[in-house]
Design a protein around this motif. Structure first.
Motif, PDB file in Angstrom:
ATOM      1  N   ASN A 215      33.431  54.043  27.037  1.00  0.00           N
ATOM      2  CA  ASN A 215      33.108  52.815  27.759  1.00  0.00           C
ATOM      3  C   ASN A 215      33.333  52.966  29.262  1.00  0.00           C
ATOM      4  OD1 ASN A 215      32.371  51.413  25.440  1.00  0.00           O
ATOM      5  ND2 ASN A 215      34.444  50.692  25.058  1.00  0.00           N
ATOM      6  N   LEU A 216      34.413  53.650  29.646  1.00  0.00           N
ATOM      7  CA  LEU A 216      34.678  53.856  31.065  1.00  0.00           C
ATOM      8  C   LEU A 216      33.583  54.696  31.707  1.00  0.00           C
ATOM      9  CD1 LEU A 216      38.548  54.481  31.044  1.00  0.00           C
ATOM     10  CD2 LEU A 216      37.350  52.446  31.866  1.00  0.00           C
ATOM     11  N   ASN A 217      33.137  55.712  31.015  1.00  0.00           N
ATOM     12  CA  ASN A 217      32.049  56.545  31.551  1.00  0.00           C
ATOM     13  C   ASN A 217      30.749  55.765  31.702  1.00  0.00           C
ATOM     14  OD1 ASN A 217      33.389  59.028  31.931  1.00  0.00           O
ATOM     15  ND2 ASN A 217      33.201  59.537  29.758  1.00  0.00           N
ATOM     16  N   HIS A 222      35.365  48.697  33.762  1.00  0.00           N
ATOM     17  CA  HIS A 222      35.788  49.494  34.902  1.00  0.00           C
ATOM     18  C   HIS A 222      35.011  49.023  36.127  1.00  0.00           C
ATOM     19  CE1 HIS A 222      35.088  53.443  37.254  1.00  0.00           C
ATOM     20  NE2 HIS A 222      36.177  52.857  37.702  1.00  0.00           N
ATOM     21  N   GLY A 223      35.735  48.578  37.160  1.00  0.00           N
ATOM     22  CA  GLY A 223      35.081  48.103  38.369  1.00  0.00           C
ATOM     23  C   GLY A 223      35.837  48.553  39.601  1.00  0.00           C
ATOM     24  N   TYR A 249      40.549  47.730  37.618  1.00  0.00           N
ATOM     25  CA  TYR A 249      39.906  47.657  38.927  1.00  0.00           C
ATOM     26  C   TYR A 249      40.513  48.726  39.833  1.00  0.00           C
ATOM     27  CZ  TYR A 249      38.092  43.105  37.496  1.00  0.00           C
ATOM     28  OH  TYR A 249      37.443  42.094  36.824  1.00  0.00           O
ATOM     29  N   LEU A 250      39.660  49.351  40.631  1.00  0.00           N
ATOM     30  CA  LEU A 250      40.090  50.346  41.604  1.00  0.00           C
ATOM     31  C   LEU A 250      39.934  49.782  42.999  1.00  0.00           C
ATOM     32  CD1 LEU A 250      38.577  53.773  40.468  1.00  0.00           C
ATOM     33  CD2 LEU A 250      40.983  53.244  40.792  1.00  0.00           C
ATOM     34  N   ILE A 251      40.924  50.050  43.829  1.00  0.00           N
ATOM     35  CA  ILE A 251      40.832  49.633  45.224  1.00  0.00           C
ATOM     36  C   ILE A 251      41.490  50.697  46.099  1.00  0.00           C
ATOM     37  CG2 ILE A 251      42.933  48.233  44.995  1.00  0.00           C
ATOM     38  CD1 ILE A 251      41.706  46.363  47.136  1.00  0.00           C
ATOM     39  N   LEU A 303      44.462  48.671  39.158  1.00  0.00           N
ATOM     40  CA  LEU A 303      44.946  47.377  38.661  1.00  0.00           C
ATOM     41  C   LEU A 303      44.412  47.209  37.244  1.00  0.00           C
ATOM     42  CD1 LEU A 303      44.944  47.145  41.860  1.00  0.00           C
ATOM     43  CD2 LEU A 303      44.733  44.687  41.523  1.00  0.00           C
ATOM     44  N   THR A 304      45.306  47.261  36.284  1.00  0.00           N
ATOM     45  CA  THR A 304      44.903  47.210  34.878  1.00  0.00           C
ATOM     46  C   THR A 304      45.386  45.918  34.240  1.00  0.00           C
ATOM     47  OG1 THR A 304      45.063  49.620  34.734  1.00  0.00           O
ATOM     48  CG2 THR A 304      44.968  48.405  32.664  1.00  0.00           C
TER      49      THR A 304
END
Length: 317
Positions: A215-217, A222-223, A249-251, A303-304
């Protein structure tokens, strides 16, 4: 009498005889024709009578009452057990789960859920075990078909490969484990610790991990949050989670920057904030949904959000 007179007399006798024979022949022909007509007529009359008899419906016979049992005869214990086993085998084959692996998984979960069941009651044990087997098959339906077929064959090398795949997405194994734990522990709430891969339950955990990586791929769950343009930038995100689901979320942030996180969600939601190296994590599987402070590192922060609720929930970050 002379010869001429005798000849004439002879001709007359022959002619008279022929006339008699001709008369008899006509009589015989007439009788034969009459017999044919009468016979054909009789056959027609008989056929018509038979046809009429077939067209006339027979009288309704008087029904004979058949005594019925007051209730259906129940299966005996042996028949019921055979039916349960047949149904379980059919469901397992439909899901594509290996028989030997499933029996091992059933043994492990049965020991966890029924540690005090008396062995001197074999019939009750088999009934309870079959009921648990049905529950397990229902739980394993949450896995994809691909993951179910791999149950019993996952290796530590595959887990390392999955970690490399999420690293390419700027995600860590910590996030992979958080998302996998959420799905696994929601399915097996009686398990209190993450099982190892050499255990049947560990193989099920690996099945959830494979689905998470897939799913992540694909970009699901995943955002990436855009880099803030100023010190007072406010960024909001919202979503919807099913029981056991998670979102990451990635930041990208710089060291010594100030970050404030405010998550509006159910109290059963867990929040993790991982630093780029994982050496200065801000929150780890925490029920706290607010954090503020100065960032220790430069890089991608994860951020999970993971739901531990038994019902679907919405959140706003």
């Amino acid at each position: 009498m002379d010869k001429g007179t005798e000849k004439i007399t002879h001709i007359k006798e022959v002619t008279s005889r022929k006339k008699k024979l001709l008369g008899w022949g006509c009589l015989v022909k007439s009788l034969l024709w009459l017999s044919f007509v009468l016979g054909f007529g009789s056959l027609g009359w008989l056929g018509g009578k038979i046809w009429l008899a077939k067209q006339t419906p027979p009288p309704n016979p008087t029904p004979i009452p058949i005594p019925l049992p007051s209730s259906p005869t129940p299966f005996n214990d042996e028949q019921q057990e055979w039916k349960r086993q047949t149904d379980l085998r059919s469901q397992r084959l439909q899901l594509g789960i290996n028989s030997q692996f499933f029996q091992s998984l059933l043994d492990q979960v049965f020991a966890l859920e029924h540690p005090t069941l008396v062995v001197s009651q074999p019939l009750e044990i088999r009934r309870t075990r079959d009921a648990l087997a049905e529950q397990l098959l229902d739980r394993l339906e949450k896995l994809t078909e691909k993951a179910r077929k791999h149950l019993g064959s996952y290796t530590p090398e595959q887990l390392k490969d999955w970690t490399k795949q999420v690293n390419q997405l700027h995600l860590s194994s910590r996030t992979l484990f958080d998302l996998t734990d959420g799905a696994f522990f929601e399915t097996f709430p009686q398990v209190t610790r993450r099982p190892s891969l050499d255990q049947p339950l560990g193989q099920v955990w690996a099945g959830f991990a494979e689905d998470v990586v897939e799913n992540l791929n694909l970009g699901d769950r995943h955002g990436e949050i855009p880099v803030p343009t100023s010190a007072n930038t406010i960024i909001e995100r919202q979503g919807f989670l099913q029981p056991g689901e998670g979102q990451v979320y990635l930041i990208s942030l710089k060291a010594n920057s100030t970050l404030e996180i405010d998550l509006d969600a159910d109290q059963s939601t867990l929040l993790s904030v991982y630093s780029p190296t994982g050496q200065h994590n801000l929150l780890e599987d925490s029920p706290e949904i607010r954090w503020s402070g100065t960032l220790p590192e430069t890089g991608f922060y994860e951020l999970t959000i993971v739901s531990k609720s038994s019902q679907a929930l919405s959140y706003q970050l």
